[in-house]
Scaffold this motif. Structure first.
Motif, PDB file in Angstrom:
ATOM      1  N   ASN B  61       3.533  11.962  -1.660  1.00  0.00           N
ATOM      2  CA  ASN B  61       2.384  12.079  -2.554  1.00  0.00           C
ATOM      3  C   ASN B  61       2.518  13.369  -3.367  1.00  0.00           C
ATOM      4  O   ASN B  61       3.188  14.307  -2.963  1.00  0.00           O
ATOM      5  CB  ASN B  61       1.100  12.130  -1.711  1.00  0.00           C
ATOM      6  N   VAL B  62       1.904  13.402  -4.541  1.00  0.00           N
ATOM      7  CA  VAL B  62       1.902  14.620  -5.340  1.00  0.00           C
ATOM      8  C   VAL B  62       0.525  15.248  -5.228  1.00  0.00           C
ATOM      9  O   VAL B  62      -0.482  14.607  -5.479  1.00  0.00           O
ATOM     10  CB  VAL B  62       2.236  14.337  -6.813  1.00  0.00           C
ATOM     11  N   ASP B  63       0.482  16.504  -4.808  1.00  0.00           N
ATOM     12  CA  ASP B  63      -0.791  17.160  -4.571  1.00  0.00           C
ATOM     13  C   ASP B  63      -0.627  18.653  -4.813  1.00  0.00           C
ATOM     14  O   ASP B  63       0.468  19.135  -5.100  1.00  0.00           O
ATOM     15  CB  ASP B  63      -1.235  16.891  -3.119  1.00  0.00           C
ATOM     16  N   ILE B  70      -3.896  14.375   2.306  1.00  0.00           N
ATOM     17  CA  ILE B  70      -4.015  13.219   3.201  1.00  0.00           C
ATOM     18  C   ILE B  70      -3.249  13.471   4.496  1.00  0.00           C
ATOM     19  O   ILE B  70      -3.773  13.287   5.593  1.00  0.00           O
ATOM     20  CB  ILE B  70      -3.518  11.942   2.494  1.00  0.00           C
ATOM     21  N   ASP B  86       4.517   3.573  -5.357  1.00  0.00           N
ATOM     22  CA  ASP B  86       4.369   4.650  -6.325  1.00  0.00           C
ATOM     23  C   ASP B  86       3.138   5.504  -5.995  1.00  0.00           C
ATOM     24  O   ASP B  86       2.216   5.048  -5.330  1.00  0.00           O
ATOM     25  CB  ASP B  86       4.179   4.015  -7.705  1.00  0.00           C
ATOM     26  N   VAL B  87       3.130   6.733  -6.487  1.00  0.00           N
ATOM     27  CA  VAL B  87       1.979   7.607  -6.279  1.00  0.00           C
ATOM     28  C   VAL B  87       0.709   6.972  -6.850  1.00  0.00           C
ATOM     29  O   VAL B  87      -0.375   7.105  -6.277  1.00  0.00           O
ATOM     30  CB  VAL B  87       2.221   8.993  -6.915  1.00  0.00           C
ATOM     31  N   ALA B  88       0.843   6.260  -7.968  1.00  0.00           N
ATOM     32  CA  ALA B  88      -0.324   5.603  -8.564  1.00  0.00           C
ATOM     33  C   ALA B  88      -0.963   4.622  -7.590  1.00  0.00           C
ATOM     34  O   ALA B  88      -2.189   4.501  -7.522  1.00  0.00           O
ATOM     35  CB  ALA B  88       0.073   4.876  -9.848  1.00  0.00           C
ATOM     36  N   TRP B  91      -2.873   6.502  -4.919  1.00  0.00           N
ATOM     37  CA  TRP B  91      -4.164   6.962  -5.436  1.00  0.00           C
ATOM     38  C   TRP B  91      -5.155   5.813  -5.534  1.00  0.00           C
ATOM     39  O   TRP B  91      -6.340   5.965  -5.246  1.00  0.00           O
ATOM     40  CB  TRP B  91      -3.990   7.637  -6.801  1.00  0.00           C
ATOM     41  N   ASP B  94      -6.316   5.064  -2.118  1.00  0.00           N
ATOM     42  CA  ASP B  94      -7.098   6.169  -1.575  1.00  0.00           C
ATOM     43  C   ASP B  94      -8.485   6.232  -2.223  1.00  0.00           C
ATOM     44  O   ASP B  94      -9.474   6.522  -1.564  1.00  0.00           O
ATOM     45  CB  ASP B  94      -6.350   7.480  -1.789  1.00  0.00           C
ATOM     46  N   ARG B  95      -8.532   5.946  -3.536  1.00  0.00           N
ATOM     47  CA  ARG B  95      -9.817   5.921  -4.239  1.00  0.00           C
ATOM     48  C   ARG B  95     -10.756   4.909  -3.620  1.00  0.00           C
ATOM     49  O   ARG B  95     -11.962   5.124  -3.577  1.00  0.00           O
ATOM     50  CB  ARG B  95      -9.602   5.527  -5.712  1.00  0.00           C
ATOM     51  N   ASP B 179      -2.425  -0.722  -9.057  1.00  0.00           N
ATOM     52  CA  ASP B 179      -3.194   0.290  -9.774  1.00  0.00           C
ATOM     53  C   ASP B 179      -4.220  -0.327 -10.721  1.00  0.00           C
ATOM     54  O   ASP B 179      -5.154   0.325 -11.153  1.00  0.00           O
ATOM     55  CB  ASP B 179      -2.232   1.191 -10.543  1.00  0.00           C
TER      56      ASP B 179
END
Lengths: 197, 197
Positions: B61-63, B70, B86-88, B91, B94-95, B179
Motif C-alpha cells: 500500500n502507499v501511505d 492498515i 492495485d493500490v486503487a 483503497w 478500504d473505503r 475501483d
C-alpha cells in the motif's frame, strides 16, 4: 483511503472544477504512483505560480507580472481595447491569437438576478483608458442576455468619447459563452465585428 | 494564456486522469481566482504528501507511514489477507469499511498481452506472509479474464499452505473493475465470498 494527508489532497483536488470526489481520488492515485515525476511537476508549477500572480493594474488580467504580459508587450496596439467579462474570456481570445490590441477585464456582467451593478465592474478604469486616447473599443461580452445588456450599458457610457465602438459579430451562438467556443467561431466573430447601434 | 508559469501549471494539471487541456485551463483559472484559498490549500496538501509517501514494506500500500496505517493497526486481523491487483483496489475496499483484515497489493495482474509474468508481481512477499501463518487469503482480483487468471494462478501457488483460500463472490459484474463499483456491490461480493475450486 488510509492517511489523513491523502484524504486532504483528494478533497483539495475535488474542489477543482471538472473533478468530482471519484475522479479526484483517481488523480490522487496517479500522483501517488508518479510521485517521482508528476507530483513534483505539479508542485513546482503551483509554487512558481503562487507568489508571482498579480492582477494587472491596467487591464485586470491575472499574470505573473504587473502590468501583464499583454499590456507590457510593445507589439500590442494599446489604442485598441477588447473588453471582456472575465479573465477566462481574455485567455480564450488571446489563445486564438486573433486580436493584436489590449484587453480590459470587467470582472463580471451586469445582472439584476445576481445583484451585479455598474459600480461592481471595472468600468472607471476602462473610461480612464478611453479618455487617455483610444481608437477602438471592442465589446466582447458573452452572447447572453446579461452580456448584451452589459455591452449596451458600456456603449452608452462610451458614446461621448471620440472612439469607435464595435462588438463581436453574431457568429456567436446565442446563449454561448466565449470560453467554450472553438477558435473558428471566435475568428469569424472577431473578423465580422461591427459598430454598435 | 499569458505567462509561461501559468501554461506550465495548465499542462501539469492536464496530465491528471479526468482532466483534459480545456478543463485543466478552467482548473487553473479557478486556482488563479482563488489564489488566497484554493491554491495554498492544494499546495499544502501536495507538500504534506510529497515527502512522506512510502510503499508499505508489508502489503505494498502507499501511505505516509511504513508499515502503512492498515498494517500497523492492531485492530486489524493480520491473519486474514485480501489480495488485490492495485493500490486503487485496496483503497476502494478500504473505503467501504467491509474488511477487517489486512491487504496485499500485487502491483498488477498476469497478462500475456502486456507481458506481465508472475515474477513481475509481488507474489514472494505474499507467500512469505502466508508461510508465517495466515488463516485466510481472499483473492480480490478484478472480474476480468486477466484478473481471474491471476486468481487461479495464486490459488495454485497457495494450495500447499494450510490456509483457507476464498475469492470475491460473483456479485461483481463481469468485466467490471473494483475501483468503479458501488459499495453495495462490493459489500455483497465480500459477504458472499466462497472457497475457490
Amino acid at each position: 483511503m488510509a492517511s489523513q494527508e491523502i484524504e486532504t489532497l483528494a478533497s483539495a483536488l475535488a474542489r477543482l472544477p471538472g473533478l468530482g470526489p471519484r475522479s479526484a481520488r483517481r488523480a490522487v492515485l496517479h500522483l501517488v504512483k508518479k510521485r517521482e515525476t508528476a507530483l513534483p511537476a505539479l508542485l513546482d508549477a503551483l509554487l512558481s505560480v503562487q507568489d508571482t500572480l498579480e492582477e494587472c493594474r491596467i487591464c485586470g488580467n491575472v499574470d505573473t507580472q504587473d502590468p501583464c504580459g499583454i499590456c507590457s508587450d510593445p507589439r500590442r496596439d494599446a489604442k485598441s481595447i477588447c473588453v471582456v467579462e472575465d479573465v477566462a474570456d481574455l485567455w480564450a481570445l488571446d489563445r486564438a491569437k486573433l486580436f493584436s490590441g489590449t484587453f480590459h477585464v470587467l470582472g463580471g456582467r451586469l445582472s439584476a438576478l445576481d445583484g451585479v451593478r455598474p459600480e461592481d465592474l471595472a468600468i472607471p478604469g476602462l473610461l480612464a483608458r478611453v479618455e487617455a486616447g483610444v481608437d477602438e473599443v471592442v465589446l466582447a461580452m458573452n452572447a447572453t442576455l446579461e452580456g448584451q445588456t452589459t455591452a449596451h450599458y458600456l456603449a452608452e457610457r462610451l458614446e461621448d468619447f471620440p472612439v469607435r465602438i464595435t462588438q463581436l459579430a453574431h457568429g456567436l451562438p446565442v446563449g454561448g459563452e466565449l470560453d467554450y467556443l472553438d477558435e473558428g467561431t471566435l475568428a469569424q466573430a472577431l473578423r465580422a465585428r461591427r459598430p454598435l447601434g
